[in-house]
Scaffold this motif. Structure first.
Motif, PDB file in Angstrom:
ATOM      1  N   ASP A 191      84.648 -19.525  83.982  1.00  0.00           N
ATOM      2  CA  ASP A 191      84.682 -19.150  85.392  1.00  0.00           C
ATOM      3  C   ASP A 191      84.466 -17.644  85.526  1.00  0.00           C
ATOM      4  OD1 ASP A 191      85.181 -21.736  86.069  1.00  0.00           O
ATOM      5  OD2 ASP A 191      87.343 -21.486  86.352  1.00  0.00           O
ATOM      6  N   GLY A 192      83.629 -17.269  86.415  1.00  0.00           N
ATOM      7  CA  GLY A 192      83.381 -15.852  86.659  1.00  0.00           C
ATOM      8  C   GLY A 192      82.376 -15.222  85.726  1.00  0.00           C
ATOM      9  N   LEU A 193      81.752 -16.034  84.835  1.00  0.00           N
ATOM     10  CA  LEU A 193      80.789 -15.486  83.876  1.00  0.00           C
ATOM     11  C   LEU A 193      79.654 -14.755  84.581  1.00  0.00           C
ATOM     12  CD1 LEU A 193      79.481 -15.262  81.019  1.00  0.00           C
ATOM     13  CD2 LEU A 193      78.441 -17.501  81.466  1.00  0.00           C
ATOM     14  N   VAL A 194      78.960 -15.455  85.465  1.00  0.00           N
ATOM     15  CA  VAL A 194      77.794 -14.869  86.124  1.00  0.00           C
ATOM     16  C   VAL A 194      78.210 -13.719  87.025  1.00  0.00           C
ATOM     17  CG1 VAL A 194      75.908 -15.316  87.742  1.00  0.00           C
ATOM     18  CG2 VAL A 194      76.459 -16.995  85.967  1.00  0.00           C
ATOM     19  N   GLU A 195      79.322 -13.883  87.741  1.00  0.00           N
ATOM     20  CA  GLU A 195      79.782 -12.819  88.634  1.00  0.00           C
ATOM     21  C   GLU A 195      80.102 -11.544  87.854  1.00  0.00           C
ATOM     22  OE1 GLU A 195      83.309 -11.926  91.934  1.00  0.00           O
ATOM     23  OE2 GLU A 195      83.216 -13.857  90.885  1.00  0.00           O
ATOM     24  N   SER A 196      80.775 -11.690  86.706  1.00  0.00           N
ATOM     25  CA  SER A 196      81.109 -10.531  85.891  1.00  0.00           C
ATOM     26  C   SER A 196      79.859  -9.851  85.343  1.00  0.00           C
ATOM     27  CB  SER A 196      82.015 -10.956  84.727  1.00  0.00           C
ATOM     28  OG  SER A 196      82.228  -9.886  83.834  1.00  0.00           O
ATOM     29  N   LEU A 197      78.898 -10.658  84.876  1.00  0.00           N
ATOM     30  CA  LEU A 197      77.678 -10.084  84.297  1.00  0.00           C
ATOM     31  C   LEU A 197      76.847  -9.356  85.350  1.00  0.00           C
ATOM     32  CD1 LEU A 197      76.596 -12.964  81.890  1.00  0.00           C
ATOM     33  CD2 LEU A 197      77.481 -10.710  81.239  1.00  0.00           C
ATOM     34  N   VAL A 235      74.017 -21.826  80.227  1.00  0.00           N
ATOM     35  CA  VAL A 235      75.346 -22.369  79.945  1.00  0.00           C
ATOM     36  C   VAL A 235      75.179 -23.785  79.406  1.00  0.00           C
ATOM     37  CG1 VAL A 235      77.598 -22.966  80.890  1.00  0.00           C
ATOM     38  CG2 VAL A 235      76.371 -20.958  81.758  1.00  0.00           C
ATOM     39  N   PHE A 236      75.734 -24.047  78.230  1.00  0.00           N
ATOM     40  CA  PHE A 236      75.620 -25.359  77.591  1.00  0.00           C
ATOM     41  C   PHE A 236      76.779 -26.260  78.000  1.00  0.00           C
ATOM     42  CE2 PHE A 236      73.050 -22.542  75.110  1.00  0.00           C
ATOM     43  CZ  PHE A 236      71.996 -23.315  74.633  1.00  0.00           C
ATOM     44  N   GLU A 237      76.546 -27.555  77.872  1.00  0.00           N
ATOM     45  CA  GLU A 237      77.545 -28.552  78.259  1.00  0.00           C
ATOM     46  C   GLU A 237      78.834 -28.389  77.468  1.00  0.00           C
ATOM     47  OE1 GLU A 237      76.871 -32.915  77.560  1.00  0.00           O
ATOM     48  OE2 GLU A 237      76.539 -32.875  79.732  1.00  0.00           O
ATOM     49  N   CYS A 238      78.717 -27.847  76.246  1.00  0.00           N
ATOM     50  CA  CYS A 238      79.879 -27.689  75.368  1.00  0.00           C
ATOM     51  C   CYS A 238      80.751 -26.494  75.756  1.00  0.00           C
ATOM     52  CB  CYS A 238      79.428 -27.532  73.925  1.00  0.00           C
ATOM     53  SG  CYS A 238      78.435 -26.031  73.639  1.00  0.00           S
ATOM     54  N   GLY A 239      80.264 -25.632  76.637  1.00  0.00           N
ATOM     55  CA  GLY A 239      81.004 -24.437  77.006  1.00  0.00           C
ATOM     56  C   GLY A 239      80.462 -23.172  76.360  1.00  0.00           C
ATOM     57  N   PHE A 249      80.925  -9.078  75.978  1.00  0.00           N
ATOM     58  CA  PHE A 249      80.857  -8.920  77.432  1.00  0.00           C
ATOM     59  C   PHE A 249      82.133  -9.416  78.118  1.00  0.00           C
ATOM     60  CE2 PHE A 249      76.495  -8.590  76.167  1.00  0.00           C
ATOM     61  CZ  PHE A 249      75.886  -7.776  77.115  1.00  0.00           C
ATOM     62  N   GLY A 250      83.191  -9.608  77.334  1.00  0.00           N
ATOM     63  CA  GLY A 250      84.454 -10.070  77.890  1.00  0.00           C
ATOM     64  C   GLY A 250      84.855 -11.454  77.427  1.00  0.00           C
ATOM     65  N   TRP A 251      83.961 -12.123  76.669  1.00  0.00           N
ATOM     66  CA  TRP A 251      84.239 -13.464  76.162  1.00  0.00           C
ATOM     67  C   TRP A 251      84.198 -13.490  74.634  1.00  0.00           C
ATOM     68  CZ3 TRP A 251      81.782 -12.456  80.659  1.00  0.00           C
ATOM     69  CH2 TRP A 251      82.264 -13.096  81.798  1.00  0.00           C
ATOM     70  N   GLY A 252      84.362 -12.340  73.996  1.00  0.00           N
ATOM     71  CA  GLY A 252      84.306 -12.257  72.551  1.00  0.00           C
ATOM     72  C   GLY A 252      82.900 -11.959  72.056  1.00  0.00           C
TER      73      GLY A 252
END
Length: 451
Positions: free
Chosen positions: A51-57, A140-144, A397-400
């Motif tokens: 959640d918030g991936l695209v907004e943060s980028l 974004v992949f189905e696996c996350g 970028f904030g997700w490792g």
């Protein structure tokens, strides 16, 4: 199940606040050589919460575009094939897509047909003044898991500059301040006389580097060679194998006394193996194109944070018979001889040579990745670009950190890229485009000649 990648939306991201607008001068090195877009892909492992991936980028991108404002501009043609960079905040193209597959379906991330759908598509049919200088795509992949890819115009920056931008963007995405501000003063590359607008000659023969590379004996052009089926494949050299190549190359006294580097040894090994696989006549001339970063060769050295192109292509030259019959140290010595030519005076001389040319289009590669009319390193030549010293890995970028990064597809015959594996073991990864008919022989020599 076949992996499908569907684009959801595409939009422009502009600098958060207004910046300087006008025309930024470009150096000779910005406007010659490859001026198309260079794609790079970062692969990130599955996350529970995106959640918030695209907004943060996009938010951090709009903020990093304030100090890096030329990235949001556009190119324009000038007289004689020259280019101008219009800083107009037109924006970066950002695409969001999704896939029904899992990122683990990409295996060891060897380039595959799906790669073309992971990187932004650049429409070279559009006028150059409409093309974004940077395009970004998130899948974004189905696996996350997800991929983050960039295609940046080589006309505004080389590898170190592009990675400077990406690393500062990642810092801002993590909520950290700018670390190294960029600067765009092209005068740092000019000779003292050139900075004063004087006509100054340093002509010492750089024009030979702008000549066409050798062709196969008996041929007048490279058209037929370009038509032959080519594939892209990935090879790995462990640290012990790299050390073995360095030991073999340094058995003879190295040129200038300094032991041959990883690049000189690995590039020399690949040059010899490709030449053997192609089965050249002994009197066939062959070259290896070397991309030399001259930031630290200038007087004074180009300071940290310079955003632009500060690289020069030179060619190592040999007869094929000498290359395959002599030791690896001979190949490494030819590569070092080419690199050693690149001094501050040589850079000034080459720039002066270009300034005297009425038409720069003959020195420009305007062809997109994958075109059969693209840059031709191919038979009997090869190019080996090194990313070994670039800080490519570790972009958080904030997700490792990413689990892998790689260039986008490039399937030109003889076009090679080498970079360090992300596991920190000292392994070197080589991506090589080669004609299919030579692939088996190349693999054979590649492994046998290390022993």
């Amino acid at each position: 199940m076949k992996m499908e990648i569907r684009s959801k939306t595409t939009f422009l991201v502009k600098p958060r606040t207004p910046e300087w607008k006008g025309y930024l001068p470009l150096s000779e090195w910005d406007q010659t050589g490859n001026i198309t877009h260079v794609p790079t892909i970062y692969f990130f492992k599955p996350m529970r919460d995106l959640d918030g991936l695209v907004e943060s980028l996009t938010d951090s991108l709009s903020r990093v575009l304030v100090p890096f404002y030329p990235v949001a501009g556009r190119l324009r043609w000038a007289e004689g094939g020259r280019l101008l960079l219009e800083c107009n905040s037109a924006g970066v193209e950002f695409t969001v897509a999704e896939s029904n597959g899992g990122i683990d379906q990409l295996g060891d991330f060897t380039p595959c047909p799906e790669y073309v759908w992971l990187v932004p598509e650049v429409d070279y049919c559009r006028p150059i003044w409409e093309l974004p200088l940077l395009l970004v795509k998130v899948v974004v992949f189905e696996c996350g898991g997800f991929t983050l890819s960039f295609s940046m115009s080589h006309a505004i920056g080389d590898g170190p500059s592009a990675l400077h931008f990406v690393s500062e963007w990642a810092r801002m995405a993590r909520g950290e301040p700018l670390k190294i501000p960029p600067y765009f003063d092209r005068d740092v590359l000019a000779s003292p006389a050139g900075r004063n607008g004087l006509h100054n000659l340093y002509l010492t023969g750089p024009e030979v580097e702008f000549a066409h590379p050798p062709l196969l004996l008996g041929q007048t052009d490279s058209v037929e060679e370009r038509k032959k089926e080519t594939t892209l494949f990935m090879l790995k050299l462990t640290k012990s194998q790299v050390d073995r190549l360095k030991d073999k190359a340094n058995q003879l006294p190295p040129r200038n006394g300094h032991p041959y580097s990883r690049y000189e040894c690995v590039a020399g090994h690949m040059w010899r193996c490709v030449t053997k696989a192609r089965k050249h006549e002994p009197n066939q001339q062959t070259t290896l194109a070397v991309c030399v970063d001259f930031r630290n060769k200038m007087r004074p050295p180009v300071g940290q944070g310079y955003f632009g192109n500060a690289v020069l292509d030179v060619r190592a030259r040999s007869y094929s018979g000498d290359l395959v019959s002599k030791s690896l140290g001979y190949a490494a010595s030819r590569i070092r001889m080419a690199i050693d030519k690149v001094t501050c005076e040589y850079v000034w001389s080459a720039a002066e040579f270009l300034r005297q040319q009425p038409d720069w289009t003959i020195f420009q590669d305007l062809h997109p990745q994958g075109s059969h009319d693209g840059p031709f390193y191919g038979n009997p030549n090869i190019g080996v670009v090194s990313w070994l010293t670039l800080p490519m890995q570790g972009q958080d970028f904030g997700w490792g950190r990413e689990v892998f990064m790689a260039p986008g597809n490039h399937e030109f015959d003889g076009d090679t890229l080498i970079f360090a594996a992300p596991d920190g073991t000292g392994t070197i990864i080589a991506l090589l485009g080669l004609q299919v008919q030579h692939l088996d022989d190349f693999r054979k020599y590649f492994h046998e000649d290390i022993l």
